[in-house]
Design a protein around this motif. Structure first.
Motif, short mmCIF file in Angstrom:
data_model
loop_
_atom_site.label_atom_id
_atom_site.label_comp_id
_atom_site.label_asym_id
_atom_site.label_seq_id
_atom_site.Cartn_x
_atom_site.Cartn_y
_atom_site.Cartn_z
N ILE A 154 0.86 -1.18 0.00
CA ILE A 154 0.00 0.00 0.00
C ILE A 154 0.90 1.23 0.00
O ILE A 154 1.69 1.42 0.92
CB ILE A 154 -0.94 0.02 1.22
N HIS A 155 0.78 2.04 -1.04
CA HIS A 155 1.58 3.26 -1.19
C HIS A 155 0.65 4.48 -1.11
O HIS A 155 0.29 5.06 -2.13
CB HIS A 155 2.30 3.27 -2.54
N PRO A 156 0.22 4.88 0.08
CA PRO A 156 -0.71 6.00 0.19
C PRO A 156 0.00 7.32 0.45
O PRO A 156 1.23 7.38 0.64
CB PRO A 156 -1.55 5.61 1.41
N GLY A 157 -0.80 8.39 0.44
CA GLY A 157 -0.30 9.66 0.93
C GLY A 157 0.25 10.60 -0.11
O GLY A 157 0.91 11.58 0.23
N SER A 158 -0.03 10.32 -1.39
CA SER A 158 0.41 11.25 -2.43
C SER A 158 -0.81 11.86 -3.11
O SER A 158 -1.69 11.14 -3.58
CB SER A 158 1.26 10.53 -3.49
N LEU A 159 -0.84 13.18 -3.11
CA LEU A 159 -1.87 13.87 -3.89
C LEU A 159 -1.34 13.91 -5.32
O LEU A 159 -0.48 14.71 -5.65
CB LEU A 159 -2.13 15.27 -3.35
N ARG A 160 -1.84 13.00 -6.12
CA ARG A 160 -1.30 12.80 -7.46
C ARG A 160 -1.71 13.94 -8.40
O ARG A 160 -2.82 14.45 -8.34
CB ARG A 160 -1.79 11.47 -8.05
N ASN A 161 -0.76 14.32 -9.25
CA ASN A 161 -1.06 15.29 -10.32
C ASN A 161 -1.64 16.58 -9.76
O ASN A 161 -2.72 17.03 -10.17
CB ASN A 161 -1.99 14.65 -11.36
N HIS A 162 -0.91 17.18 -8.83
CA HIS A 162 -1.36 18.37 -8.11
C HIS A 162 -1.73 19.51 -9.04
O HIS A 162 -2.67 20.27 -8.78
CB HIS A 162 -0.26 18.80 -7.13
N SER A 163 -1.01 19.65 -10.14
CA SER A 163 -1.29 20.71 -11.11
C SER A 163 -2.20 20.17 -12.21
O SER A 163 -1.78 19.34 -13.02
CB SER A 163 0.01 21.24 -11.73
N ALA A 164 -3.43 20.68 -12.27
CA ALA A 164 -4.36 20.25 -13.30
C ALA A 164 -3.84 20.64 -14.69
O ALA A 164 -4.03 19.90 -15.66
CB ALA A 164 -5.74 20.86 -13.05
N ALA A 165 -3.19 21.79 -14.77
CA ALA A 165 -2.68 22.25 -16.07
C ALA A 165 -1.60 21.32 -16.59
O ALA A 165 -1.57 20.96 -17.78
CB ALA A 165 -2.15 23.68 -15.95
N ILE A 225 2.41 15.24 -4.75
CA ILE A 225 2.85 15.94 -3.54
C ILE A 225 2.41 15.17 -2.30
O ILE A 225 1.25 14.76 -2.20
CB ILE A 225 2.26 17.38 -3.51
N PRO A 226 3.31 14.98 -1.32
CA PRO A 226 2.94 14.26 -0.10
C PRO A 226 1.85 14.98 0.69
O PRO A 226 1.77 16.22 0.68
CB PRO A 226 4.25 14.22 0.70
N THR A 227 1.03 14.20 1.38
CA THR A 227 -0.02 14.76 2.22
C THR A 227 0.02 14.09 3.59
O THR A 227 0.59 13.02 3.77
CB THR A 227 -1.42 14.53 1.61
N HIS A 228 -0.64 14.74 4.56
CA HIS A 228 -0.83 14.13 5.88
C HIS A 228 -1.63 12.85 5.71
O HIS A 228 -2.62 12.80 4.97
CB HIS A 228 -1.58 15.10 6.79
N THR A 229 -1.20 11.78 6.38
CA THR A 229 -1.86 10.49 6.23
C THR A 229 -2.09 9.84 7.59
O THR A 229 -1.17 9.75 8.41
CB THR A 229 -1.00 9.54 5.36
N ASP A 230 -3.33 9.41 7.82
CA ASP A 230 -3.68 8.67 9.04
C ASP A 230 -3.57 7.18 8.76
O ASP A 230 -3.94 6.70 7.68
CB ASP A 230 -5.12 9.00 9.46
N TYR A 231 -3.05 6.43 9.72
CA TYR A 231 -2.95 4.98 9.59
C TYR A 231 -3.69 4.24 10.70
O TYR A 231 -4.25 3.18 10.47
CB TYR A 231 -1.48 4.55 9.60
N VAL A 232 -3.71 4.77 11.91
CA VAL A 232 -4.29 4.05 13.04
C VAL A 232 -5.77 3.78 12.80
O VAL A 232 -6.24 2.64 12.85
CB VAL A 232 -4.08 4.83 14.36
N ALA A 233 -6.54 4.82 12.52
CA ALA A 233 -7.96 4.63 12.23
C ALA A 233 -8.17 4.08 10.83
O ALA A 233 -9.05 3.24 10.60
CB ALA A 233 -8.70 5.97 12.40
N ALA A 234 -7.34 4.53 9.88
CA ALA A 234 -7.56 4.16 8.48
C ALA A 234 -7.38 2.66 8.24
O ALA A 234 -8.15 2.04 7.50
CB ALA A 234 -6.61 4.95 7.59
#
Length: 469
Positions: free
Chosen positions: A305-316, A329-338
């Motif tokens: 599982i490779h989570p936590g990336s906001l893929r293709n941040h620039s729509a343009a 771009i990396p994002t905050h990621t929860d694992y305990v509840a997720a």
């Protein structure tokens, strides 16, 4: 050893600890490479054709390189990156290489600089710094070697001492290149991995059409929940016939769900009809991670599982160049509840392996290490992507070892499209781990013979065991 790569690269400055690190490194530096997860192109090994010019090998496909150059105002078109609309881009490899060489100083202090120095030095024998003044001579030297049969993909894989390498293909891929490799009789071990994002994520472009294609390929009715799951099982079994030992999931979050069969079927029906409710689409992705874990328990495929990336941040930039162009771009990621619904379902199973990666380093000591330190099914993937660096690797060991130990991790994998850099990445990981172990020995927290055993495990054995290679 030439002037570019110092023999004590990344070893501790204190002489006694440095000596220990040297001794540990000497025991692992020549071990075979196990590369259990990556994105090199299987057609390279299938066709075994000469690589193109230096720019198309080392710059055009490498988002680590062109994202840095783009951040300094250099267009992707000038670096030869293809546009989706077919508009002209630079095609002169020498011109692209000159831009790179003129701006090589931008990479000072970055892991990209370490990898590239290693490639230039060890692979191509270039022992002078890359600058505008040396651009043409270095280009010519690399181009000359690429014309030699010893620099074709299969020869390089053998030269790199790669014991096994995994590529990553989508669920709809026909694996033709892997078939060609098999039919060739070559004994290099190149396996595939099952990446089903295009038929799991409702936000993936063409999702509905992708499910129709999945039905055509498998003969399963993907208009029905049961048929859809059977289609995944069919594809997973097909991938296993081409050596797959793992699956890979690049979801935006680690969110999982464990719905009843009836609720999951109802949710699927809404998604299949094209639900635009973001909560439902997110819940479907979460449910499918748990379904994939259940299938892994049945068929033995290791789940990544490779989570936590906001893929293709620039729509343009996505519209102009498509995916994987440096704007993830990396994002905050929860694992305990997720992860709890998935772990409630299968987390206590000792015969299942779920390897979790993160781009959110704050979660290592707070969430991931404690989870992997108790759930039998869970393992920690190494420092990944933006943190695949000496500092990131050190932080990974410092923040996970006290709670998860070493044996709830899975060694190193390079996760790269840049084939020539694979030895460099593994060498750097081995150096960092040997330095970390040397410090533990120097602080009398570990005996030297234990550190030597661990160095071998971290460099080779753990990856081989974790990925069932």
């Amino acid at each position: 050893m030439n002037a570019i790569i110092h023999p004590d690269l990344l070893f501790p400055a204190e002489p006694g600890v440095r000596s220990l690190a040297r001794a540990l490194y000497a025991a692992v530096k020549d071990l075979p490479i196990v590369s259990p997860h990556g994105h090199t192109d299987p057609r390279w090994y299938a066709l075994n054709e000469p690589f193109p010019d230096p720019a198309r090998l080392l710059i055009v496909p490498d988002h680590y390189i062109f994202r840095m150059l783009f951040s300094q105002g250099i267009s992707l078109e000038s670096l030869g990156v293809p546009r989706l609309d077919g508009a002209p881009v630079e095609t002169d490899g020498r011109a692209i290489w000159r831009i790179f060489a003129q701006n090589y100083h931008l990479f000072r202090g970055t892991p990209t600089r370490l990898w590239m120095d290693y490639v230039l030095s060890h692979l191509f024998g270039i022992d002078t710094s890359l600058t505008a003044a040396t651009a043409d001579s270095s280009y010519d030297a690399i181009a000359e070697k690429l014309a030699d049969d010893a620099y074709r993909p299969r020869a390089l894989l053998e030269r790199f001492n790669i014991e096994a390498i995994a590529t990553t293909e989508g669920a709809l891929d026909d694996l033709r290149w892997h078939q060609i490799i098999r039919d060739s009789g070559w004994n290099g071990r190149v396996v595939t991995a099952y990446r089903p994002d295009a038929v799991i994520d409702p936000d993936f472009e063409g999702f509905s059409d992708n499910l129709d294609q999945l039905a055509d390929i498998t003969g399963c009715d993907t208009g029905l929940w049961k048929g859809y799951l059977d289609a995944h099982r069919t594809r997973r079994a097909f991938f296993k016939t081409y050596g797959a030992t793992s699956t890979d999931h690049g979801h935006a979050s680690a969110e999982t769900a464990n719905l009843s069969d009836a609720a999951a079927e109802e949710l699927f029906n809404r998604i299949r009809r094209g639900s635009t409710d973001e909560r439902e689409r997110r819940l479907f992705r979460a449910q499918m991670l748990t379904e994939m874990a259940k299938m892994s328990l049945d068929d033995g495929l290791v789940m990544q599982i490779h989570p936590g990336s906001l893929r293709n941040h620039s729509a343009a930039m996505m519209a102009r160049f498509g995916r994987d162009k440096g704007f993830d771009i990396p994002t905050h990621t929860d694992y305990v509840a997720a992860l709890r619904p998935l772990l409630d379902a299968v987390g206590l199973e000792p015969n299942l392996t779920v390897i979790v990666f993160t781009l959110d380093e704050t979660s290592y000591s707070r969430e991931l290490a404690p989870l992997a330190g108790v759930y039998p099914a869970l393992r920690l993937g190494p420092a990944w992507w933006f943190h695949d660096s000496p500092e990131g690797m050190r932080r990974f060991r410092e923040m996970t070892t006290e709670t998860a130990g070493f044996y709830n991790t899975v060694g190193f994998n390079d996760d790269t499209r840049a084939f020539p850099s694979i030895p460099a990445r593994h060498d750097i990981a081995r150096r960092v781990d040997c330095a970390f172990l040397a410090r533990l020995v120097a602080e009398h927290r570990m005996r030297e013979e234990e550190a030597c055993e661990l160095a071998i495990e971290l460099a080779h054995t753990l990856a081989k065991k974790a990925y069932r290679l």
